[in-house]
Design a protein around this motif. Structure first.
Motif, PDB file in Angstrom:
ATOM      1  N   SER A 244     133.733  -2.745   1.614  1.00  0.00           N
ATOM      2  CA  SER A 244     133.325  -2.959   3.001  1.00  0.00           C
ATOM      3  C   SER A 244     133.968  -1.928   3.929  1.00  0.00           C
ATOM      4  O   SER A 244     133.331  -1.447   4.873  1.00  0.00           O
ATOM      5  N   ALA A 251     131.170  -4.574   7.287  1.00  0.00           N
ATOM      6  CA  ALA A 251     131.700  -5.510   8.283  1.00  0.00           C
ATOM      7  C   ALA A 251     133.126  -5.164   8.693  1.00  0.00           C
ATOM      8  O   ALA A 251     133.549  -5.457   9.812  1.00  0.00           O
ATOM      9  N   VAL A 272     137.403 -11.466  10.383  1.00  0.00           N
ATOM     10  CA  VAL A 272     136.054 -11.393   9.805  1.00  0.00           C
ATOM     11  C   VAL A 272     136.024 -12.031   8.423  1.00  0.00           C
ATOM     12  O   VAL A 272     135.123 -12.817   8.098  1.00  0.00           O
ATOM     13  N   THR A 275     136.303 -15.831   8.641  1.00  0.00           N
ATOM     14  CA  THR A 275     135.071 -16.420   9.180  1.00  0.00           C
ATOM     15  C   THR A 275     133.969 -16.439   8.123  1.00  0.00           C
ATOM     16  O   THR A 275     133.322 -17.474   7.892  1.00  0.00           O
ATOM     17  N   TYR A 276     133.779 -15.303   7.474  1.00  0.00           N
ATOM     18  CA  TYR A 276     132.697 -15.199   6.493  1.00  0.00           C
ATOM     19  C   TYR A 276     132.933 -16.110   5.291  1.00  0.00           C
ATOM     20  O   TYR A 276     132.046 -16.888   4.910  1.00  0.00           O
ATOM     21  N   MET A 310     127.891  -9.838   2.872  1.00  0.00           N
ATOM     22  CA  MET A 310     128.677  -9.912   4.111  1.00  0.00           C
ATOM     23  C   MET A 310     128.385  -8.710   5.000  1.00  0.00           C
ATOM     24  O   MET A 310     128.139  -8.845   6.207  1.00  0.00           O
ATOM     25  N   ASP A 311     128.398  -7.520   4.386  1.00  0.00           N
ATOM     26  CA  ASP A 311     128.128  -6.311   5.162  1.00  0.00           C
ATOM     27  C   ASP A 311     126.732  -6.325   5.761  1.00  0.00           C
ATOM     28  O   ASP A 311     126.525  -5.934   6.918  1.00  0.00           O
ATOM     29  N   TYR A 314     126.584  -8.918   8.753  1.00  0.00           N
ATOM     30  CA  TYR A 314     127.253  -8.450   9.963  1.00  0.00           C
ATOM     31  C   TYR A 314     126.509  -7.276  10.587  1.00  0.00           C
ATOM     32  O   TYR A 314     126.492  -7.120  11.813  1.00  0.00           O
ATOM     33  N   SER A 318     124.834  -7.362  14.507  1.00  0.00           N
ATOM     34  CA  SER A 318     125.554  -6.458  15.403  1.00  0.00           C
ATOM     35  C   SER A 318     125.112  -6.656  16.846  1.00  0.00           C
ATOM     36  O   SER A 318     123.916  -6.609  17.162  1.00  0.00           O
ATOM     37  N   GLU A 322     129.177 -13.100  16.604  1.00  0.00           N
ATOM     38  CA  GLU A 322     129.295 -13.283  15.160  1.00  0.00           C
ATOM     39  C   GLU A 322     130.349 -14.346  14.842  1.00  0.00           C
ATOM     40  O   GLU A 322     131.355 -14.078  14.194  1.00  0.00           O
ATOM     41  N   ILE A 327     127.276 -17.015  11.195  1.00  0.00           N
ATOM     42  CA  ILE A 327     127.355 -16.586   9.800  1.00  0.00           C
ATOM     43  C   ILE A 327     126.847 -17.691   8.873  1.00  0.00           C
ATOM     44  O   ILE A 327     126.091 -17.432   7.921  1.00  0.00           O
ATOM     45  N   GLU A 330     123.100 -17.790   8.764  1.00  0.00           N
ATOM     46  CA  GLU A 330     122.524 -16.713   7.959  1.00  0.00           C
ATOM     47  C   GLU A 330     122.640 -17.016   6.464  1.00  0.00           C
ATOM     48  O   GLU A 330     121.711 -16.754   5.689  1.00  0.00           O
TER      49      GLU A 330
END
Length: 378
Positions: A244, A251, A272, A275-276, A310-311, A314, A318, A322, A327, A330
């Motif tokens: 990443s 992300a 990040v 969260t993810y 994940m990438d 995010y 953008s 977020e 997340i 999604e």
């Protein structure tokens, strides 16, 4: 070389010089059997407060036996130097006399007095030569003269730095180096090691922070004997983070030039990741925290594939808030198509438990997740 005070110390001839930032370095010979009398082996482990202690790998019995077999052959050549980190408790007394004509004054000769203490309280630690030192302590000829280089430092950080650099060209376990790297602040690392330091530090945080979704789920060498709940290989987590960071649209890559330690915003990256992976845990509760043999989400392949997702998530969000809810929403788009613990992945017609940690399967699973995520919802 002679013994004093009922074997309470060893006195030997030595050369003294300085390197680095004023560090004293000694070169000398000592009886092979005496190395483990003056030096401890500082093995890697975690303290009760989760601090990293030591730096050595565990004894490799076959390696030790091989060295012993060679040494027991009789008159053998053994010029390999042992490297020690030494306490300031050692005492050096320079020799008197005039210097020889042409002496470049690189080092001065004298006698070095090394106290002998009980195991665990010795004045030196083995930085390089653990297996050789153990073998030398068990061979028939305990008096074989062995070369030693010793540098004086009480700093465990300096000792770890030297351990990593000395062993960089040897087959030292990647996982051991990865866990030691975050503890080497201030060290000028080779480029390949430097790129692994931040991911490993984040891996440590994810595993040790009680608020982390991956708390105590990551296998680290220092915890292998004490943590039965860990199921995810640290190498997979570190690789996921590195991927990443190295992806311009990743992300985590946006935090590389932000204000922070060494131009890296660790707090932003950690936020990040928490969260993810908190959202991943809550979207797939039945697959979370299980042995990789029972859940491919916890498998290295699953961690790496979900890192790629994940990438992508995010990047898509953008400019949008977020937060956790975004997340999670999604991830819920792909949840019905995932087969982490049973069933068959439809797009590749592969049973869940046939997904393996190979480049081919990792790529297949990444493609499935991305195709599923980018397919418009009907």
């Amino acid at each position: 070389m002679k013994q004093h005070s009922a074997d309470s110390e060893i006195v030997i001839r030595a050369l003294r010089t300085q390197q680095g930032d004023g560090l004293t370095v000694y070169a000398f010979f000592v009886k092979g059997g005496d190395i483990v009398r003056v030096a401890d082996i500082s093995r890697i482990e975690r303290s009760d407060t989760e601090n990293l202690k030591g730096f050595q790998r565990t004894e490799i019995k076959n390696h030790v036996k091989g060295i012993m077999d060679y040494l027991n052959h009789g008159n053998v050549l053994f010029p390999n130097a042992i490297i020690l980190a030494m306490s300031p408790e050692v005492v050096f007394k320079a020799s008197r006399g005039t210097k020889p004509t042409g002496d470049e004054s690189i080092a001065e000769s004298g006698t070095l007095t090394i106290p002998i203490h009980n195991e665990g309280n010795r004045v030196a630690w083995i930085v390089d030569g653990q297996q050789r030192s153990i073998a030398l302590s068990q061979v028939k000829n305990q008096n074989m003269p062995v070369p030693v280089i010793g540098f004086v430092s009480n700093s465990i950080e300096v000792q770890r730095e030297q351990f990593i650099l000395v062993n960089k060209a040897k087959p030292l376990p990647v996982r051991l180096i990865n866990e030691l790297l975050p503890e080497t602040n201030g060290m000028i690392l080779p480029r390949d090691l430097s790129s692994r330091k931040v991911p490993s530090e984040l891996c440590n945080l994810l595993n040790r922070d009680k608020s982390s979704p991956l708390y105590k789920l990551i296998k680290r060498i220092s915890d292998e004997k004490n943590n039965s709940s860990s199921v995810i290989t640290d190498t997979a987590v570190i690789t996921m983070i590195r991927n990443s960071l190295n992806n311009p649209l990743g992300a985590l890559s946006q935090f590389r030039s932000a204000n922070g330690k060494d131009g890296i915003d660790l707090e932003g990256m950690y936020r990040v990741l928490c969260t993810y992976w908190s959202a991943v845990r809550d979207v797939f509760p039945d697959a979370w925290g299980k042995d990789p043999r029972k859940s491919r989400l916890m498998h290295s392949t699953g961690i790496l594939a979900m890192g790629v997702l994940m990438d992508r998530i995010y990047a898509r969000l953008s400019g949008v808030d977020e937060d956790y809810k975004s997340i999670k929403r999604e991830l819920e788009r792909i949840a019905p198509s995932c087969r982490w613990t049973s069933g068959t992945w439809d797009l590749i017609n592969t049973p869940w438990n046939e997904i393996q940690n190979t480049p081919k399967d990792i790529k297949k699973l990444q493609d499935v997740l991305i195709r599923t995520y980018t397919t418009p919802i009907k």
